[in-house]
Design an enzyme around this catalytic site. Structure first.
Site, PDB file in Angstrom:
ATOM      1  CE  LYS A  74      45.269  37.336  41.233  1.00  0.00           C
ATOM      2  NZ  LYS A  74      44.193  37.459  41.500  1.00  0.00           N
ATOM      3  NE  ARG A 117      42.980  41.812  41.877  1.00  0.00           N
ATOM      4  CZ  ARG A 117      42.130  40.976  40.823  1.00  0.00           C
ATOM      5  NH1 ARG A 117      40.929  42.210  40.961  1.00  0.00           N
ATOM      6  NH2 ARG A 117      42.254  40.345  40.287  1.00  0.00           N
ATOM      7  CG  HIS A 144      34.471  34.591  49.374  1.00  0.00           C
ATOM      8  ND1 HIS A 144      34.729  34.792  50.349  1.00  0.00           N
ATOM      9  CD2 HIS A 144      36.019  35.008  48.911  1.00  0.00           C
ATOM     10  CE1 HIS A 144      35.970  34.333  50.879  1.00  0.00           C
ATOM     11  NE2 HIS A 144      36.928  35.143  49.686  1.00  0.00           N
ATOM     12  CD  GLN A 145      36.227  38.208  44.425  1.00  0.00           C
ATOM     13  OE1 GLN A 145      35.682  39.440  44.017  1.00  0.00           O
ATOM     14  NE2 GLN A 145      36.711  37.562  43.391  1.00  0.00           N
ATOM     15  CG  MET A 226      32.502  43.375  39.682  1.00  0.00           C
ATOM     16  SD  MET A 226      33.623  45.126  38.778  1.00  0.00           S
ATOM     17  CE  MET A 226      35.378  45.062  39.911  1.00  0.00           C
ATOM     18  N   GLY A 227      32.347  40.404  36.728  1.00  0.00           N
ATOM     19  CA  GLY A 227      33.094  38.847  37.562  1.00  0.00           C
ATOM     20  C   GLY A 227      33.378  37.886  36.177  1.00  0.00           C
ATOM     21  CB  THR A 228      32.613  39.123  32.902  1.00  0.00           C
ATOM     22  OG1 THR A 228      31.229  38.903  32.743  1.00  0.00           O
ATOM     23  CG2 THR A 228      33.021  38.525  30.772  1.00  0.00           C
ATOM     24  CG  ASP A 229      37.542  36.414  36.036  1.00  0.00           C
ATOM     25  OD1 ASP A 229      36.760  35.688  35.363  1.00  0.00           O
ATOM     26  OD2 ASP A 229      38.128  35.921  36.834  1.00  0.00           O
TER      27      ASP A 229
END
Length: 328
Positions: A74, A117, A144-145, A226-229
């Site tokens: 990706k 996902r 958005h998510q 889910m936001g920390t990447d």
């Protein structure tokens, strides 16, 4: 015709939305987490860099699922100014390859699939780790998510109410409309009040500072962060992470770019104490062991998640004869 010439499927965003629903995404993500825990699928090192242009962060996530025979990459990132252009801030595209030959087999739109996902990932964690009697869902973030997250989470427990906070409160009415659409009461609350009410909390922001503190979270809560990447990002108090039973999609990412990075760096959390969610799915780890235990899923987002849902989209498009094609 040259034997090197091959036919590539083109599966656009609209077709992905048409073909891949929440149930298919949930199953695909659960299966790939399970394969990862068995050693049957692995992610390759992530490349993620600031462009120094348009404030964008761009990168590549890739991997190989030997059990599902899915290979790909990706490519994409985050463009913070896209909303002003009427575009999604997150932009990505997935390329799938034939693992037997290395030839490209499909070009798949990644924006919708990234959102669904990511929501499926937190939903899998709720399904396996949240208390069965959870009634109040807390949402931190209304971008958005968030709508995808809310809809996916609501299918995992018999929630009665959503409490939400967002740094930009003017965005909350859109999330409230989603809650109303699926029959849940909605309340805009402070961060402290959210922690006091919620049985399950999803954080889905791009924050670089803690938005929830340890003392605000009640016993028995499950958090899906889910936001920390990216290195430096942070959504919750590192003391909260250190005090919880921590699960993740991939430990290597959790300790370097995920929510656990800060607690690990400070020495408050031992990386060996972090459990891959796939071990719970496979029955190799009990998951939640006490009713009052705080569980936390560090959803860093791995390339195999993107490949899993993209392969579903490509397969269904092929079976239905809906995909465009191009020869390379």
């Amino acid at each position: 015709m040259n034997a090197e010439t091959n036919l590539i499927q083109i599966v656009g965003e609209d077709l992905c939305k048409q073909l891949v629903n929440r149930k298919l995404a949930f199953d695909a993500i659960q299966d790939v987490f399970s394969a990862m825990a068995r050693g049957g699928a692995r992610n390759f090192p992530v490349i993620r860099e600031g462009l120094g242009h348009a404030g964008a962060v761009y990168g590549f996530k890739s991997g190989f699922d030997a059990e599902g025979l899915v290979l790909g990459v990706k490519s994409g990132g985050y463009w913070p100014g896209n909303a002003d252009r009427g575009l999604t801030n997150h932009q990505s595209t997935v390329i799938l390859f034939d693992p037997d030959t290395g030839q490209p087999s499909a070009l798949v739109g990644g924006n919708y699939l990234t959102a669904i996902r990511t929501a499926a990932s937190s939903a899998v964690s709720i399904a396996h780790l949240a208390r069965t009697d959870a009634k109040v869902l807390g949402m931190v973030g209304a971008g958005h998510q968030s709508a995808y997250q809310l809809r996916a989470a609501a299918e995992q427990r018999d929630f009665e109410k959503v409490v939400a906070w967002n740094p930009h409160p003017e965005m909350l009415p859109k999330l409230a409309a989603v809650a109303q659409d699926i029959g849940l009461d909605f309340e805009s609350v402070s961060q402290r009040e959210l922690g006091a009410q919620a049985d399950v909390i999803i954080t889905i922001t791009s924050a670089f500072e803690p938005l929830l503190m340890r003392d605000w979270i009640k016993p028995g809560t499950h958090l899906a962060c889910m936001g920390t990447d990216t290195k430096g990002k942070m959504e919750v108090d590192p003391e909260l992470v250190a005090s919880a039973q921590v699960f993740t999609d991939e430990v290597a990412q959790s300790v370097t770019i995920g929510e656990a990075q800060h607690a690990v760096t400070s020495g408050a959390l031992d990386p060996d104490a972090i459990t891959p969610i796939g071990a719970v799915i496979n029955g190799d780890h009990p998951g939640r062991t006490e009713i009052d235990q705080i569980t936390l899923f560090d959803g860093t987002g791995v390339g195999l998640q993107d490949l899993a849902v993209a392969s579903v989209a490509a397969r269904l498009a092929s079976e239905a004869g809906l995909a465009g094609t191009v020869r390379l």
